[in-house]
Motif scaffolding. Structure first.
Motif, short mmCIF file in Angstrom:
data_model
loop_
_atom_site.label_atom_id
_atom_site.label_comp_id
_atom_site.label_asym_id
_atom_site.label_seq_id
_atom_site.Cartn_x
_atom_site.Cartn_y
_atom_site.Cartn_z
N THR A 108 0.87 -1.18 0.00
CA THR A 108 0.00 0.00 0.00
C THR A 108 0.91 1.23 0.00
O THR A 108 2.12 1.10 0.24
N GLY A 109 0.32 2.41 -0.25
CA GLY A 109 1.20 3.57 -0.34
C GLY A 109 0.53 4.88 0.01
O GLY A 109 -0.70 5.02 -0.07
N SER A 110 1.36 5.84 0.41
CA SER A 110 0.92 7.22 0.60
C SER A 110 1.76 8.13 -0.30
O SER A 110 2.95 7.89 -0.46
N VAL A 111 1.10 9.15 -0.82
CA VAL A 111 1.81 10.21 -1.56
C VAL A 111 1.57 11.48 -0.79
O VAL A 111 0.41 11.89 -0.61
N ILE A 112 2.64 12.09 -0.29
CA ILE A 112 2.46 13.40 0.34
C ILE A 112 2.99 14.46 -0.60
O ILE A 112 4.06 14.30 -1.21
N ASP A 113 2.22 15.53 -0.77
CA ASP A 113 2.67 16.69 -1.54
C ASP A 113 1.92 17.91 -1.00
O ASP A 113 1.13 17.78 -0.05
N LEU A 114 2.20 19.07 -1.55
CA LEU A 114 1.54 20.28 -1.08
C LEU A 114 0.03 20.14 -1.24
O LEU A 114 -0.44 19.52 -2.21
N PRO A 115 -0.76 20.74 -0.34
CA PRO A 115 -2.22 20.59 -0.40
C PRO A 115 -2.79 20.97 -1.77
O PRO A 115 -3.69 20.29 -2.28
N GLU A 116 -2.23 22.04 -2.39
CA GLU A 116 -2.81 22.46 -3.68
C GLU A 116 -2.52 21.44 -4.79
O GLU A 116 -3.23 21.40 -5.80
N VAL A 117 -1.52 20.60 -4.62
CA VAL A 117 -1.20 19.58 -5.64
C VAL A 117 -2.11 18.37 -5.46
O VAL A 117 -2.74 17.89 -6.41
N VAL A 118 -2.23 17.86 -4.23
CA VAL A 118 -3.02 16.64 -4.03
C VAL A 118 -4.53 16.92 -4.04
O VAL A 118 -5.33 15.99 -4.01
N SER A 119 -4.91 18.20 -4.10
CA SER A 119 -6.35 18.50 -4.22
C SER A 119 -6.75 18.64 -5.69
O SER A 119 -7.91 18.90 -5.99
N ASP A 120 -5.81 18.41 -6.61
CA ASP A 120 -6.07 18.50 -8.05
C ASP A 120 -6.76 17.21 -8.52
O ASP A 120 -6.26 16.51 -9.42
N GLY A 121 -7.93 16.89 -7.90
CA GLY A 121 -8.62 15.61 -8.04
C GLY A 121 -8.45 14.85 -9.36
O GLY A 121 -7.89 13.77 -9.39
N ASP A 122 -8.91 15.46 -10.48
CA ASP A 122 -8.92 14.69 -11.72
C ASP A 122 -7.53 14.48 -12.31
O ASP A 122 -7.35 13.70 -13.24
N LYS A 123 -6.51 15.16 -11.76
CA LYS A 123 -5.13 14.97 -12.26
C LYS A 123 -4.42 13.82 -11.55
O LYS A 123 -3.40 13.32 -12.03
N LEU A 124 -4.92 13.43 -10.36
CA LEU A 124 -4.22 12.40 -9.58
C LEU A 124 -4.27 11.07 -10.32
O LEU A 124 -5.30 10.70 -10.90
N LEU A 125 -3.17 10.34 -10.32
CA LEU A 125 -3.00 9.23 -11.27
C LEU A 125 -3.35 7.84 -10.73
O LEU A 125 -3.45 6.90 -11.52
N ALA A 126 -3.54 7.70 -9.41
CA ALA A 126 -3.74 6.34 -8.87
C ALA A 126 -4.95 5.66 -9.52
O ALA A 126 -4.91 4.46 -9.81
N GLY A 127 -6.02 6.44 -9.77
CA GLY A 127 -7.23 5.87 -10.38
C GLY A 127 -6.94 5.28 -11.75
O GLY A 127 -7.33 4.14 -12.06
N SER A 128 -6.23 6.03 -12.59
CA SER A 128 -5.99 5.55 -13.95
C SER A 128 -5.04 4.34 -13.97
O SER A 128 -5.02 3.57 -14.93
N PHE A 129 -4.25 4.14 -12.91
CA PHE A 129 -3.40 2.95 -12.80
C PHE A 129 -4.15 1.78 -12.13
O PHE A 129 -3.59 0.70 -11.96
N GLY A 130 -5.38 2.04 -11.67
CA GLY A 130 -6.16 0.98 -11.02
C GLY A 130 -5.66 0.64 -9.62
O GLY A 130 -5.88 -0.48 -9.15
#
Ligand SMILES: C[S@@+](CC[C@H](N)C(=O)[O-])C[C@H]1O[C@@H](n2cnc3c(N)ncnc32)[C@H](O)[C@@H]1O
Length: 338
Positions: free
Chosen positions: A196-218
């Motif tokens: 399992t994993g966590s990605v930490i980044d600045l709040p404005e980056v990880v709130s970019d919902g549709d840009k986050l890639l975990a979903g498209s990698f399944g």
């Protein structure tokens, strides 16, 4: 005269990269297809001047990115396809950032910086450091974050390759510190299904919902995005990754980041610093040019494996080993709790 040819080639490097940038920015690679198409039709579709855009496409043909045929007809090449948005290894966003106006302008300050000993091209050009500029200017910030995923299209595979002989503990929790939209973490979780994993980044980056890639990698169910400040704290994990992070910062700043991971983890934790490592003096390497970009961009630098080992030790970690993919383009410096 090979030496003269080599130097001429260096002098005109910018002409090539700026031609590539213009074609990318104007959407030429999206409009040109596998079947040859008239330059005039492409110009109409993209609302470009027909005469000037023909000359641009002709130059893109000379670079091997398009194929020109008689009658001003163009089709895309395999190299040109890499400039498309939807290519799985797309280099489009990387081009738009690294040859875009901001990063282009930074290099104008290089001679003065080297003369003055002040590593601050971003401040000289824009009056603020790069991450402050990214936070204030959404266009630059968005291009920056997308470009990091584009870099990762090349780099995540190198990390997976370098780790192949070492392996990762089944069921371990991974943390990518300042992992952007999560390309590396999604690739790691795809390759290691029990992790399992966590990605930490600045709040404005990880709130970019549709840009986050975990979903498209399944892998969304195994990947947790956390908004925060890595200088203050990072999530607890068994294995940490820092890809293209420490090269952004000076030595004292790097030690603070490494200490955050040290504080958050137990004694069995490991950390991997993923960077373009400076090679010995005799060996030319991409890291030695990336270092000049870092000189222009922020307070950071590229470092050798030994220099990273020294930073690890200052933060309470000990250097275990440095791992490389076959190309040795990048290296993974592994640290354990001392
Ligand atoms: C050069 S990018 C690398 C991103 C990613 N690791 C990669 O390789 O694609 C640097 C990252 O650091 C993040 N960052 C900058 N300051 C940060 C901070 N104080 N805490 C957490 N993340 C930060 C940026 O938002 C950006 O995503």
């Amino acid at each position: 005269m090979p030496a003269q040819d080599d130097v001429m080639d260096l002098i005109f490097g910018r002409w090539r990269s700026q031609t590539l940038h213009a074609g990318t920015k104007l959407g030429v690679f999206e409009a040109v297809g596998a079947e040859a198409k008239l330059a005039g039709d492409i110009a109409r579709e993209l609302a470009l001047d027909p005469a000037l855009s023909y000359r641009l496409m002709r130059a893109l043909g000379a670079l091997g990115l398009l194929q020109e045929e008689a009658g001003r007809r163009f089709s895309i090449t395999e190299a040109g396809r890499l400039m498309r948005k939807d290519h799985p290894q797309s280099l489009r966003a990387l081009t738009l950032l690294e040859e875009g106006p901001e990063h282009y302008a930074l290099w104008n300050h290089l001679p003065e910086m080297v003369r003055d000993g002040k590593q601050n091209a971003f401040v000289r050009e824009y009056g603020r450091m790069a991450f402050d500029h990214a936070a204030a200017d959404g266009d630059y910030g968005g291009r920056f974050n997308e470009a990091m995923s584009s870099y990762s299209n090349v780099q995540s595979a190198l990390v997976i390759e370098a780790l192949a002989t070492r392996g990762l503990p089944a069921g371990g929790h991974l943390c990518d510190i300042a992992g952007g939209y999560g390309h590396l973490m999604s690739s790691l979780l795809s390759a290691h299904e029990a992790c399992t994993g966590s990605v930490i980044d600045l709040p404005e980056v990880v709130s970019d919902g549709d840009k986050l890639l975990a979903g498209s990698f399944g892998v969304a169910e195994r990947c947790n995005y956390v908004g925060g400040d890595m200088f203050q704290s990072v999530p607890a994990a068994d294995i940490y990754f820092l890809k293209l992070i420490l090269h952004d910062w000076d030595d004292d700043e790097c030690v603070q980041i490494l200490e955050s991971a040290h504080r958050a983890s137990d004694d069995a934790a490991r950390i991997f610093i993923v960077e373009h490592l400076i090679t010995d003096p005799e060996t030319p390497h991409f890291s030695k040019f990336f270092d000049i970009h870092m000189m222009c961009w922020g307070t950071g630098r590229e470092r050798s494996s030994d220099e990273y080992a020294e930073l690890l030790s200052r933060a309470g970690w000990s250097h275990v080993e440095t791992w490389y993919p076959e190309s040795r383009l990048m290296g993974l410096v592994e640290g354990a709790k001392a």
